[in-house]
Design an enzyme around this catalytic site. Structure first.
Site, PDB file in Angstrom:
ATOM      1  N   LEU A 181      46.281  55.652  45.147  1.00  0.00           N
ATOM      2  CA  LEU A 181      46.120  56.659  44.098  1.00  0.00           C
ATOM      3  C   LEU A 181      44.645  56.930  43.823  1.00  0.00           C
ATOM      4  O   LEU A 181      44.189  58.067  43.877  1.00  0.00           O
ATOM      5  CB  LEU A 181      46.823  56.207  42.817  1.00  0.00           C
ATOM      6  CG  LEU A 181      46.637  57.099  41.581  1.00  0.00           C
ATOM      7  CD1 LEU A 181      47.241  58.484  41.820  1.00  0.00           C
ATOM      8  CD2 LEU A 181      47.249  56.436  40.345  1.00  0.00           C
ATOM      9  N   ILE A 226      41.578  50.129  47.630  1.00  0.00           N
ATOM     10  CA  ILE A 226      42.991  49.970  47.958  1.00  0.00           C
ATOM     11  C   ILE A 226      43.285  48.525  48.376  1.00  0.00           C
ATOM     12  O   ILE A 226      42.790  48.040  49.399  1.00  0.00           O
ATOM     13  CB  ILE A 226      43.415  50.948  49.071  1.00  0.00           C
ATOM     14  CG1 ILE A 226      43.103  52.389  48.636  1.00  0.00           C
ATOM     15  CG2 ILE A 226      44.891  50.772  49.405  1.00  0.00           C
ATOM     16  CD1 ILE A 226      43.716  52.815  47.315  1.00  0.00           C
ATOM     17  N   ARG A 275      51.738  47.869  35.209  1.00  0.00           N
ATOM     18  CA  ARG A 275      51.003  47.310  34.064  1.00  0.00           C
ATOM     19  C   ARG A 275      51.679  46.042  33.546  1.00  0.00           C
ATOM     20  O   ARG A 275      51.001  45.074  33.180  1.00  0.00           O
ATOM     21  CB  ARG A 275      50.890  48.370  32.967  1.00  0.00           C
ATOM     22  CG  ARG A 275      49.905  49.466  33.347  1.00  0.00           C
ATOM     23  CD  ARG A 275      50.028  50.730  32.535  1.00  0.00           C
ATOM     24  NE  ARG A 275      49.096  51.728  33.083  1.00  0.00           N
ATOM     25  CZ  ARG A 275      49.176  53.030  32.892  1.00  0.00           C
ATOM     26  NH1 ARG A 275      50.161  53.532  32.154  1.00  0.00           N
ATOM     27  NH2 ARG A 275      48.293  53.841  33.435  1.00  0.00           N
ATOM     28  N   ASN A 290      37.560  15.822  19.310  1.00  0.00           N
ATOM     29  CA  ASN A 290      36.643  16.739  18.635  1.00  0.00           C
ATOM     30  C   ASN A 290      37.438  17.867  17.977  1.00  0.00           C
ATOM     31  O   ASN A 290      38.147  18.625  18.644  1.00  0.00           O
ATOM     32  CB  ASN A 290      35.661  17.307  19.674  1.00  0.00           C
ATOM     33  CG  ASN A 290      34.626  18.226  19.059  1.00  0.00           C
ATOM     34  OD1 ASN A 290      34.957  19.317  18.611  1.00  0.00           O
ATOM     35  ND2 ASN A 290      33.378  17.806  19.061  1.00  0.00           N
ATOM     36  N   GLN A 330      34.380  27.456  29.507  1.00  0.00           N
ATOM     37  CA  GLN A 330      33.374  26.959  28.567  1.00  0.00           C
ATOM     38  C   GLN A 330      33.679  25.522  28.146  1.00  0.00           C
ATOM     39  O   GLN A 330      32.778  24.679  28.052  1.00  0.00           O
ATOM     40  CB  GLN A 330      33.327  27.864  27.332  1.00  0.00           C
ATOM     41  CG  GLN A 330      32.285  27.485  26.303  1.00  0.00           C
ATOM     42  CD  GLN A 330      30.865  27.796  26.755  1.00  0.00           C
ATOM     43  OE1 GLN A 330      30.674  28.563  27.688  1.00  0.00           O
ATOM     44  NE2 GLN A 330      29.878  27.205  26.091  1.00  0.00           N
ATOM     45  N   MET A 331      34.958  25.249  27.924  1.00  0.00           N
ATOM     46  CA  MET A 331      35.343  23.919  27.443  1.00  0.00           C
ATOM     47  C   MET A 331      35.296  22.871  28.545  1.00  0.00           C
ATOM     48  O   MET A 331      35.321  21.675  28.261  1.00  0.00           O
ATOM     49  CB  MET A 331      36.722  23.988  26.793  1.00  0.00           C
ATOM     50  CG  MET A 331      36.690  24.792  25.483  1.00  0.00           C
ATOM     51  SD  MET A 331      38.312  25.182  24.816  1.00  0.00           S
ATOM     52  CE  MET A 331      38.827  23.586  24.203  1.00  0.00           C
ATOM     53  N   GLY A 387      29.735  22.105  32.272  1.00  0.00           N
ATOM     54  CA  GLY A 387      29.158  22.401  33.581  1.00  0.00           C
ATOM     55  C   GLY A 387      30.173  22.341  34.705  1.00  0.00           C
ATOM     56  O   GLY A 387      30.056  23.061  35.705  1.00  0.00           O
ATOM     57  N   GLU A 404      45.215  49.430  37.309  1.00  0.00           N
ATOM     58  CA  GLU A 404      46.470  49.947  36.748  1.00  0.00           C
ATOM     59  C   GLU A 404      46.207  50.765  35.480  1.00  0.00           C
ATOM     60  O   GLU A 404      47.035  50.814  34.567  1.00  0.00           O
ATOM     61  CB  GLU A 404      47.464  48.808  36.444  1.00  0.00           C
ATOM     62  CG  GLU A 404      47.710  47.851  37.599  1.00  0.00           C
ATOM     63  CD  GLU A 404      48.526  48.462  38.725  1.00  0.00           C
ATOM     64  OE1 GLU A 404      48.419  49.681  38.950  1.00  0.00           O
ATOM     65  OE2 GLU A 404      49.261  47.726  39.383  1.00  0.00           O
ATOM     66  N   ASN A 457      41.616  49.450  30.394  1.00  0.00           N
ATOM     67  CA  ASN A 457      42.090  49.159  29.039  1.00  0.00           C
ATOM     68  C   ASN A 457      41.631  50.212  28.031  1.00  0.00           C
ATOM     69  O   ASN A 457      42.232  50.359  26.960  1.00  0.00           O
ATOM     70  CB  ASN A 457      41.662  47.755  28.624  1.00  0.00           C
ATOM     71  CG  ASN A 457      42.546  46.694  29.265  1.00  0.00           C
ATOM     72  OD1 ASN A 457      43.427  47.012  30.070  1.00  0.00           O
ATOM     73  ND2 ASN A 457      42.327  45.439  28.923  1.00  0.00           N
TER      74      ASN A 457
END
Length: 412
Positions: free
Chosen positions: A157, A189, A274, A309, A368-369, A372, A395, A398
């Protein structure tokens, strides 16, 4: 072969090793249990999909990404379970399942490799379009080999100059007797160059959506060529290329529906697409929550497990909440689409918007959690994050999803 005939294979898959194998046990007691509210039949094929993801996909996910491998044989194994034509009618080899069933399956498979599952979802959409809008001859010609994944399909498309504005596409198909002469190009594609069947939206009439028709083009057609393989941030287990048409002669018999119906066919395909791509995001996010859960339990800092934590506990809770909310929205939209409700288009857009945004946030937070470690390619969270970033674009971006929802609300 449909999934119902594969209970023995499913039992074998459940014995396979890997980090994802703990999923079944954790689902039983967890607030993010993806089987909540499902029928026994849905739980059965969900389990088969989870097990396939754990044994056949997850162990190879990183290698497929690094080597940019298109795992055709693995996908054909998935097709043996009925996952090559999930919502295609059984008389041409499909599994005949519902949109909700399909969402459940794609979510489960995506926990093993999101990129590969996303291609499977595109292939399924193409097979469904031929099954739904093709005549009996077209259905029986194309669908059986697509459902078995003996042949693979691509959806064409998007063009270099018409991304979100699909109705302005300029690839032309001029009729000459019993053939159309196709000229133009398509961009981004999935599977391009490695697949066998191309569902192409092209202009057979005047400007605007009413001038667009849908043709099915087979690999090997003279004048069909492909651009270079694109280098991507994610989705590396599926090739992406431009598809180029130079005086391609396509039989009129390969047109789906009547002239001028192509844009409607494309949009109906995208409504389901979608839901499918949102479901793939759910799987990536679900796997990322589980990986984070394990990391917080095992990793220690300042003499204590990270799980002690409070800040990290709160973030994990937020991730889980986002995941369940997104899942409920996707499944609601899938049900609306199956029932052909008037609000289905807007609900599909809402689900795609919400789920792809929220699931990317979950995967990014999971990285992130992990600290490294999350930035190392030895850890799966970075790949899930990379693979679902594009879900907010394809698709229909947003931003376009917001336009669709607003149009519905304002009754325009």
């Amino acid at each position: 072969m449909a999934w119902r005939g594969c209970s023995r294979l499913g039992a074998q898959l459940r014995r396979s090793p890997g980090w994802l194998q703990g999923l079944g046990r954790r689902r039983i007691v967890s607030c993010i249990d993806p089987s909540t509210g499902l029928t026994e039949e849905q739980k059965e094929f969900q389990k088969v999909a989870f097990d396939f993801a754990a044994k056949e996909m997850a162990p190879h996910m990183a290698e497929w990404d690094e080597k940019e491998t298109f795992p055709v044989e693995t996908m054909r194994k998935a097709a043996q379970l009925g996952f090559g034509g999930i919502y295609v009618k059984p008389d041409v080899g499909g599994s005949g399942l519902s949109r909700l069933d399909t969402s459940i399956i794609f979510e489960a498979l995506s926990t093993g490799c999101t990129s590969t599952t996303a291609y499977l979802s595109i292939h399924n959409m193409c097979a469904w379009m031929i099954d739904t809008f093709g005549n009996e001859e077209q259905r029986h010609k194309f669908c059986p080999s697509l459902c078995s994944m003996e042949k693979l399909a691509s959806y064409c498309l998007t063009e270099p100059g018409s991304g979100s504005d699909a109705a302005s596409l300029i690839t032309s198909a001029k009729r000459k007797g019993d053939t159309y002469v196709l000229n133009g190009s398509k961009a981004f594609i999935s599977g391009g160059g490695d697949t066998d069947v191309y569902v192409v939206m092209c202009r057979t009439g005047g400007s605007g959506p009413k001038g667009i028709s849908c043709l099915v083009l087979e690999k090997g057609t003279p004048g069909l060529s492909f651009g270079k393989k694109e280098r991507k941030v994610g989705w590396n287990s599926q090739p992406t290329r431009a598809v180029i048409f130079e005086d391609c002669a396509v039989p009129v018999a390969n047109r789906l529906g009547a002239e001028g119906q192509g844009f409607g066919i494309a949009m109906k395909g995208l409504n389901g697409g979608r839901i499918n791509i949102a479901s793939c995001s759910l799987g990536a996010a679900h796997a990322s929550v589980l990986l984070t859960q394990d990391h917080l339990t095992i990793r220690k800092q300042f003499g204590e497990p990270l799980a002690s934590n409070q800040y990290l506990r709160f973030r994990l809770a937020e991730m889980a909440t986002r995941l369940v909310a997104a899942r409920l929205m996707v499944r609601n939209a899938a049900q609306a689409l199956q029932e052909e409700r008037e609000d289905a288009i807007a609900l599909c857009a809402m689900a795609k918007l919400f789920a792809t945004d929220e699931c990317f946030t979950i995967c990014n937070q999971a990285l992130q959690m992990h600290g490294g470690y999350g930035y190392l390619k030895d850890y799966a969270v970075q790949q899930f994050m990379r693979d679902i970033r594009v879900h907010q674009i394809l698709e229909g971006t947003n931003e376009v999803m917001r336009m669709i929802v607003a149009k519905n609300l304002l009754q325009e």
